[in-house]
Design an enzyme around this catalytic site. Structure first.
Site, PDB file in Angstrom:
ATOM      1  N   HIS A   1       0.833  -1.212   0.000  1.00 25.60           N
ATOM      2  CA  HIS A   1       0.000   0.000   0.000  1.00 25.60           C
ATOM      3  C   HIS A   1       0.861   1.252   0.000  1.00 25.60           C
ATOM      4  O   HIS A   1       0.548   2.236  -0.638  1.00 25.60           O
ATOM      5  CB  HIS A   1      -0.907   0.010   1.223  1.00 25.60           C
ATOM      6  CG  HIS A   1      -1.849  -1.142   1.240  1.00 25.60           C
ATOM      7  ND1 HIS A   1      -2.520  -1.540   0.112  1.00 25.60           N
ATOM      8  CD2 HIS A   1      -2.223  -1.975   2.214  1.00 25.60           C
ATOM      9  CE1 HIS A   1      -3.272  -2.577   0.419  1.00 25.60           C
ATOM     10  NE2 HIS A   1      -3.110  -2.870   1.682  1.00 25.60           N
TER      11      HIS A   1
ATOM     12  N   CYS B   1      -3.069  -0.994 -25.791  1.00 25.22           N
ATOM     13  CA  CYS B   1      -3.125  -0.532 -24.396  1.00 25.22           C
ATOM     14  C   CYS B   1      -2.114  -1.226 -23.490  1.00 25.22           C
ATOM     15  O   CYS B   1      -2.086  -0.968 -22.290  1.00 25.22           O
ATOM     16  CB  CYS B   1      -4.532  -0.666 -23.826  1.00 25.22           C
ATOM     17  SG  CYS B   1      -5.072  -2.362 -23.644  1.00 25.22           S
TER      18      CYS B   1
ATOM     19  N   ASP C   1       0.167  -9.177 -22.033  1.00 30.68           N
ATOM     20  CA  ASP C   1      -0.166 -10.600 -22.025  1.00 30.68           C
ATOM     21  C   ASP C   1       0.129 -11.246 -23.370  1.00 30.68           C
ATOM     22  O   ASP C   1       0.595 -12.380 -23.425  1.00 30.68           O
ATOM     23  CB  ASP C   1      -1.643 -10.800 -21.664  1.00 30.68           C
ATOM     24  CG  ASP C   1      -1.836 -10.805 -20.156  1.00 30.68           C
ATOM     25  OD1 ASP C   1      -0.997 -11.414 -19.465  1.00 30.68           O
ATOM     26  OD2 ASP C   1      -2.800 -10.198 -19.676  1.00 30.68           O
TER      27      ASP C   1
ATOM     28  N   GLU D   1      -5.251 -10.201 -26.446  1.00 29.85           N
ATOM     29  CA  GLU D   1      -4.078 -10.484 -25.604  1.00 29.85           C
ATOM     30  C   GLU D   1      -3.767 -11.971 -25.542  1.00 29.85           C
ATOM     31  O   GLU D   1      -2.833 -12.390 -24.864  1.00 29.85           O
ATOM     32  CB  GLU D   1      -4.268  -9.906 -24.195  1.00 29.85           C
ATOM     33  CG  GLU D   1      -5.561 -10.286 -23.514  1.00 29.85           C
ATOM     34  CD  GLU D   1      -5.746  -9.596 -22.162  1.00 29.85           C
ATOM     35  OE1 GLU D   1      -4.794  -9.065 -21.602  1.00 29.85           O
ATOM     36  OE2 GLU D   1      -6.884  -9.620 -21.667  1.00 29.85           O
TER      37      GLU D   1
HETATM   38  C1  PEP Z   1      -2.170  -6.318 -21.260  1.00 32.32           C
HETATM   39  O1  PEP Z   1      -2.213  -7.522 -21.028  1.00 32.32           O
HETATM   40  O2  PEP Z   1      -1.459  -5.807 -22.144  1.00 32.32           O
HETATM   41  C2  PEP Z   1      -2.980  -5.371 -20.470  1.00 32.32           C
HETATM   42  C3  PEP Z   1      -3.038  -4.094 -20.774  1.00 32.32           C
HETATM   43  O3  PEP Z   1      -3.657  -5.861 -19.400  1.00 32.32           O
HETATM   44  P1  PEP Z   1      -3.029  -6.159 -17.968  1.00 32.32           P
HETATM   45  O4  PEP Z   1      -1.650  -5.570 -17.957  1.00 32.32           O
HETATM   46  O5  PEP Z   1      -3.956  -5.536 -16.991  1.00 32.32           O
HETATM   47  O6  PEP Z   1      -3.050  -7.649 -17.936  1.00 32.32           O
HETATM   48 MG    MG Z   2      -3.785  -8.397 -19.827  1.00 34.68          MG
END
Ligand code: PEP
Ligand code: MG
Length: 581
Positions: A189, A503, A456, A432
């Protein structure tokens, strides 16, 4: 130089103040039977005072770090109401005639010991919570000791064995130049709070110090490198002062870009959006000039509590975020639990390969009530802004259709109840899983948009666990296989005419930018801290040059060559000519 773990970036140089351990000495004390009633009264009063104190702290701190992050204190309140914990305290008092404080101390030690034994980061955090709230209760049982630092006029570097959320609340963050703790993890935290406020933080120095740091020692810490210097020589001080100044100047330069349109030199606008997981992060994103949210990680709403967040609570958060964006898009990703994101009350099974197991959309399709509650909250919030829904971890068309069928059921319920929502709400897929990327042509016929989750995607494509430090060097976003799969996915979306954004962390890596520009990506969503550095790079880039770079890297057989080409390209060092402003 001592190497720890950098938990929040930035350089701090200043005198150390060592926070005293918040651990009370509790001598064993037996009481007469006749005094037990008094001891119980003392216990209940202590619990009551601790609860009031926690409520007040929660309110105060939510202004500082945001409402969701301050939910940490809900977890503390829940421990004070936890029947297992309290039964244990009462049993020790009743059966062994021990004073309230002794029973509380023994119970804390027992539970902390149990949780600490488990090799699980999340459980260790829970142990820290129990210790923290237990010590708060002990403070009142023992007569309310002073637990604040003496008033400090000068800013200082805070040094502590471990920084608990409760201790944190007694500190004035404007006086803290940086933080060093011996224990703690990246996801503690304290680390989350430091990142939220922007205080440099290095942790994990256990066993690495030759002697304990003392109040008054001069400390330099670099939260990016994870290094700490205790009483360094003049040369080191001068070096870090200079580095700090350079970073500061660069930050100031970047800040001038906040309102500048994100556009390439040859005139192509690119939407730069933020990845957020809390309202607090959105505030920062807006200050940094983000044009909407491309990924709202909702799982953090489900953490640090003991039961599922009710629909109303979720709705309030989604609505607040949607409204704060004033019509800019907000992509809400449905719950992505499992893998490394453990939510203890959901009862995730013990799995040999959790990353290949029960996670994300798989849980949502299995636990339909949980999923529908979230969908109801998101749909209701869609009435208040430009909300889109995104499903994580989709690996087949069927999975997407199954999720949409539940969405339709929820829409029908809301219509019947007369609850307003956006009937045209767009529904997208996170790409992903390699299976999704390879069937992007099929998925693109069903989805309104794609967002590529490279974090991922890279781990599954290369069979490299993104959390495993032993093979970290193999986690390689520049691998030719990654580039080929990205190209194929993006082209499939383009052929079908649906928008595709990125993303994962690769979206915010300035070095990768030519790849996105060459592939025709028009939207990138990234963590807030990378927004301005990426915009700076974008303003120096051109689609035309990126196309040439991309052609060349697609001929490369290994990622080192690819990295070299991308490096040269942006060093302005010849190969493609200097990049000018
Ligand atoms: C990803 O897998 O690229 C992603 C943006 O999701 P997370 O990092 O939350 O798994
Ligand atoms: Mg992900």
């Amino acid at each position: 130089m001592i190497k720890g773990i950098g938990a929040s970036v930035g350089i701090a140089i200043g005198k150390a103040i060592v926070l005293p351990n918040w651990e009370w000495n509790v001598p064993d004390k037996l009481v007469d039977v006749a005094d037990l009633a008094y001891e119980f009264e003392k216990l209940y009063e202590g619990i009551q005072i601790s609860k009031v104190e926690l409520e007040t702290i929660k309110e105060d701190i939510s202004e500082l770090i945001g409402e969701e992050e301050s939910n940490i204190f809900n977890a503390h309140l829940a421990i004070l109401e936890d029947p297992v914990f309290m039964n244990e305290v009462q049993a020790i008092m009743q059966r062994q005639y021990k004073a309230a404080e002794v029973a509380v101390k023994e119970t804390i030690d027992k539970f902390v010991g149990m949780f600490d034994l488990l090799d699980d980061e999340y459980m260790k955090e829970r142990a820290a919570d129990i210790r923290d709230v237990g010590n708060r209760l002990l403070k009142h049982l023992l007569g309310g000791f002073q637990d604040t630092l003496p008033d400090q006029d000068d800013p200082y570097v805070l040094v502590a064995k471990e920084l608990t959320p409760s201790q944190w609340t007694h500190l004035d963050p404007s006086k803290i130049l940086g933080i060093v703790t011996i224990m703690g993890g990246m996801n503690s935290h304290a680390a989350i709070m430091a990142r939220a406020i922007g205080i440099p933080f290095v942790l994990g120095l256990d066993g690495k110090l030759k002697r304990p740091i003392q109040t008054g020692d001069l400390i330099i810490l670099d939260g990016e490198e994870g290094t700490v210097f205790v009483n360094p020589d003049e040369e080191t001080i001068a070096h870090y002062r200079e580095r700090k100044e350079i970073i500061q100047k660069h930050m100031e330069r970047l800040e001038q870009l906040i309102d500048v349109q994100a556009i390439t030199q040859d005139g192509k606008p690119i939407e730069l959006k933020a990845n957020i997981s809390s309202v607090k992060e959105l505030e920062q994103a807006l200050k940094t000039g983000a044009r909407g949210v491309g990924l709202f990680r909702t799982e953090f709403l489900y953490m640090d509590r003991n039961s599922l967040p009710p629909e109303e609570e979720q709705f309030e958060v989604y609505r607040q975020v949607a409204e704060m964006l004033h019509g800019e898009p907000l992509v809400i990703r449905t719950l992505d639990a499992g893998g490394d994101k453990n939510i203890h009350y959901i009862d995730l099974p013990q799995e040999v390969n959790p990353f290949l197991g029960y996670r994300a959309i798989r849980i949502s399709l299995d636990r339909q009530e949980l999923f529908k509650t979230q969908l109801r909250a998101i749909l209701r919030a869609s009435h208040y802004g430009h909300v889109k829904i995104m499903y994580p971890f989709i690996s087949s068309v069927k999975e997407f259709k199954d999720a949409n069928q539940l969405l339709e059921e929820v829409k029908k319920e809301l219509r019947e109840e007369g609850q307003p929502f956006d009937e045209q709400i767009e529904v997208g897929i996170m790409i992903e899983v390699p299976a999704a990327a390879l069937t992007a042509d099929l998925l693109a016929k069903e989805a309104d948009f794609f967002s590529i989750g490279t974090n991922d995607l890279v781990q599954y494509l290369l069979a490299v666990d993104r959390m495993n430090e032993h093979i970290a060097h193999l986690y390689d976003p520049y691998h030719p296989a990654v580039l080929r799969l990205l190209r194929q996915t993006i082209e499939a979306a383009q052929q079908q005419g649906i928008p595709v954004s990125v993303c994962g962390e690769m979206a915010g890596d300035p070095k990768v930018l030519p790849i996105w520009l060459a592939l025709g990506i028009e939207e990138l969503s990234m963590s807030v801290k990378t927004l301005l550095p990426l915009k700076e790079r974008l303003l120096q880039s051109s689609i035309e040059q990126s196309g040439r770079v991309f052609e060349q890297i697609m001929q490369c057989t290994d990622s080192d060559q690819i990295r070299n080409i991308l490096d040269q390209c942006y060093n302005g060092k010849e190969r493609y000519g200097p990049i000018t402003n």
